[in-house]
Design a protein around this motif. Sequence first.
Motif, PDB file in Angstrom:
ATOM      1  N   LEU A   1       4.775   6.324   3.339  1.00 17.39           N
ATOM      2  CA  LEU A   1       5.304   7.130   2.268  1.00 17.39           C
ATOM      3  C   LEU A   1       5.689   8.472   2.806  1.00 17.39           C
ATOM      4  O   LEU A   1       6.886   8.764   2.412  1.00 17.39           O
ATOM      5  CB  LEU A   1       3.995   7.611   1.430  1.00 17.39           C
ATOM      6  CG  LEU A   1       4.477   8.458   0.134  1.00 17.39           C
ATOM      7  CD1 LEU A   1       5.605   7.788  -0.598  1.00 17.39           C
ATOM      8  CD2 LEU A   1       3.202   8.730  -0.722  1.00 17.39           C
TER       9      LEU A   1
ATOM     10  N   PHE B   1       0.701  -1.065  -0.205  1.00 14.78           N
ATOM     11  CA  PHE B   1       0.012  -0.023  -0.117  1.00 14.78           C
ATOM     12  C   PHE B   1       0.937   1.165   0.026  1.00 14.78           C
ATOM     13  O   PHE B   1       0.378   2.468  -0.364  1.00 14.78           O
ATOM     14  CB  PHE B   1      -0.972  -0.037   1.226  1.00 14.78           C
ATOM     15  CG  PHE B   1      -2.143  -0.792   0.861  1.00 14.78           C
ATOM     16  CD1 PHE B   1      -3.354  -0.271   0.197  1.00 14.78           C
ATOM     17  CD2 PHE B   1      -2.258  -2.208   1.368  1.00 14.78           C
ATOM     18  CE1 PHE B   1      -4.292  -1.160  -0.036  1.00 14.78           C
ATOM     19  CE2 PHE B   1      -3.259  -2.964   1.121  1.00 14.78           C
ATOM     20  CZ  PHE B   1      -4.487  -2.695   0.219  1.00 14.78           C
ATOM     21  N   MET B   2       1.887   1.248   0.505  1.00 17.60           N
ATOM     22  CA  MET B   2       2.974   2.477   0.488  1.00 17.60           C
ATOM     23  C   MET B   2       3.452   2.543  -1.093  1.00 17.60           C
ATOM     24  O   MET B   2       3.002   3.840  -1.712  1.00 17.60           O
ATOM     25  CB  MET B   2       4.287   2.054   1.193  1.00 17.60           C
ATOM     26  CG  MET B   2       5.232   3.349   1.101  1.00 17.60           C
ATOM     27  SD  MET B   2       6.869   3.148   1.713  1.00 17.60           S
ATOM     28  CE  MET B   2       7.830   2.866   0.068  1.00 17.60           C
TER      29      MET B   2
ATOM     30  N   LEU C   1      -4.765   1.871   3.362  1.00 26.02           N
ATOM     31  CA  LEU C   1      -4.439   3.052   2.747  1.00 26.02           C
ATOM     32  C   LEU C   1      -3.717   4.186   3.589  1.00 26.02           C
ATOM     33  O   LEU C   1      -2.743   4.754   3.179  1.00 26.02           O
ATOM     34  CB  LEU C   1      -5.470   3.582   1.766  1.00 26.02           C
ATOM     35  CG  LEU C   1      -5.999   2.724   0.800  1.00 26.02           C
ATOM     36  CD1 LEU C   1      -7.120   3.252   0.056  1.00 26.02           C
ATOM     37  CD2 LEU C   1      -4.902   2.695  -0.375  1.00 26.02           C
ATOM     38  N   ALA C   2      -4.364   4.360   4.745  1.00 25.88           N
ATOM     39  CA  ALA C   2      -3.812   5.014   5.770  1.00 25.88           C
ATOM     40  C   ALA C   2      -2.344   4.568   6.259  1.00 25.88           C
ATOM     41  O   ALA C   2      -1.636   5.641   6.379  1.00 25.88           O
ATOM     42  CB  ALA C   2      -4.686   5.059   7.044  1.00 25.88           C
TER      43      ALA C   2
ATOM     44  N   VAL D   1      -0.053   4.188  -2.804  1.00 23.97           N
ATOM     45  CA  VAL D   1      -0.241   5.447  -2.780  1.00 23.97           C
ATOM     46  C   VAL D   1       0.694   6.032  -3.350  1.00 23.97           C
ATOM     47  O   VAL D   1       0.356   7.281  -4.088  1.00 23.97           O
ATOM     48  CB  VAL D   1      -0.199   5.671  -1.246  1.00 23.97           C
ATOM     49  CG1 VAL D   1      -0.244   7.360  -0.885  1.00 23.97           C
ATOM     50  CG2 VAL D   1      -1.241   5.157  -0.385  1.00 23.97           C
TER      51      VAL D   1
ATOM     52  N   GLY E   1      -0.472   6.279  -7.048  1.00 23.70           N
ATOM     53  CA  GLY E   1      -1.663   7.162  -7.279  1.00 23.70           C
ATOM     54  C   GLY E   1      -1.158   8.416  -7.175  1.00 23.70           C
ATOM     55  O   GLY E   1      -1.527   9.336  -8.096  1.00 23.70           O
ATOM     56  N   TYR E   2       0.068   9.177  -6.398  1.00 17.77           N
ATOM     57  CA  TYR E   2       0.491  10.395  -6.178  1.00 17.77           C
ATOM     58  C   TYR E   2       0.892  10.670  -7.701  1.00 17.77           C
ATOM     59  O   TYR E   2       0.866  11.721  -8.310  1.00 17.77           O
ATOM     60  CB  TYR E   2       1.309  10.442  -5.392  1.00 17.77           C
ATOM     61  CG  TYR E   2       2.111  12.103  -5.178  1.00 17.77           C
ATOM     62  CD1 TYR E   2       1.209  13.144  -4.844  1.00 17.77           C
ATOM     63  CD2 TYR E   2       3.224  12.042  -5.420  1.00 17.77           C
ATOM     64  CE1 TYR E   2       1.546  14.207  -4.993  1.00 17.77           C
ATOM     65  CE2 TYR E   2       3.635  13.446  -5.303  1.00 17.77           C
ATOM     66  CZ  TYR E   2       3.082  14.500  -5.197  1.00 17.77           C
ATOM     67  OH  TYR E   2       3.763  15.971  -4.884  1.00 17.77           O
TER      68      TYR E   2
ATOM     69  N   GLY F   1      -0.397   2.717   4.405  1.00 17.09           N
ATOM     70  CA  GLY F   1       0.433   3.335   3.361  1.00 17.09           C
ATOM     71  C   GLY F   1       1.073   4.581   3.224  1.00 17.09           C
ATOM     72  O   GLY F   1       2.117   5.122   2.756  1.00 17.09           O
ATOM     73  N   PHE F   2      -0.003   5.683   3.307  1.00 20.11           N
ATOM     74  CA  PHE F   2       0.300   6.761   3.248  1.00 20.11           C
ATOM     75  C   PHE F   2       1.175   7.350   4.305  1.00 20.11           C
ATOM     76  O   PHE F   2       2.095   8.107   4.215  1.00 20.11           O
ATOM     77  CB  PHE F   2      -1.111   7.776   3.507  1.00 20.11           C
ATOM     78  CG  PHE F   2      -0.998   9.382   3.238  1.00 20.11           C
ATOM     79  CD1 PHE F   2      -0.801   9.890   2.206  1.00 20.11           C
ATOM     80  CD2 PHE F   2      -1.254  10.041   4.507  1.00 20.11           C
ATOM     81  CE1 PHE F   2      -0.472  11.174   2.191  1.00 20.11           C
ATOM     82  CE2 PHE F   2      -0.746  11.518   4.586  1.00 20.11           C
ATOM     83  CZ  PHE F   2      -0.452  11.966   3.443  1.00 20.11           C
TER      84      PHE F   2
END
Length: 217
Positions: free
Chosen positions: A160, A58-59, A153-154, A62, A65-66, A156-157
């Motif tokens: 990041l 998930f890192m 996702l949280a 994310v 996605g960015y 992963g964010f």
Amino acid sequence: MRLYISGGAHITKKSTVEDRVNQTSSKLHEMDAVFVEGREDIGVSQKAKYLNWLFLPFMFLVMGGYLFLLNKISKRSDSAMIEKLASRHNIPDNKIYEVDKSPHVIVKSNRNRWAHLYWTQTGFYLILAAFLTNLFSHINMVMLIGLIIFISLAVGFFFLLVYVYTAMTERNVYMLREINEYSQREDIESACLIVGKEHEAELKDLCAFLDGIEIVE
């Protein structure tokens, strides 16, 4: 080589992009090349990338996605600035260099530690989610799946952000070494470096310890 460092937000207003271009051009009337915070995957195999995705899914999701968002709104990002500077100073494509160290290279060098921290954090919140599910009987399967995705996702964010700030110095040193090598090999006398705002101050400090690069203020 004379180097002007333009630090700013990767996604910003069109007027801000134009302001940065004008400021850069005012500092460097002649420009031989443009360096940009990019993603060099030199020294990492496809297998290593797959393992990175497997260990920290998930890192990298994310992060992907960015980067996708950056490409979609390129007129308000670094690519717009590169395009405008290249056009204004007649810089060919082969004089535009990506010089940042790839996250795959950085994660690969200490993958087990990254994975341990990542899955410990993820596991804690998933156990918490399971506890809440048992505590509140009205939480159904759909809500549980949504909660798991949100937690993943949280985390992963969060990781990041951890990556961005813990790898900052390593990336900055790498960028300056690459710039110095390019400048000597390609006989570049003046250039600009486009980076995120958080890189700018440390890059300027590091240049004091590196021969061959003169910072333009």
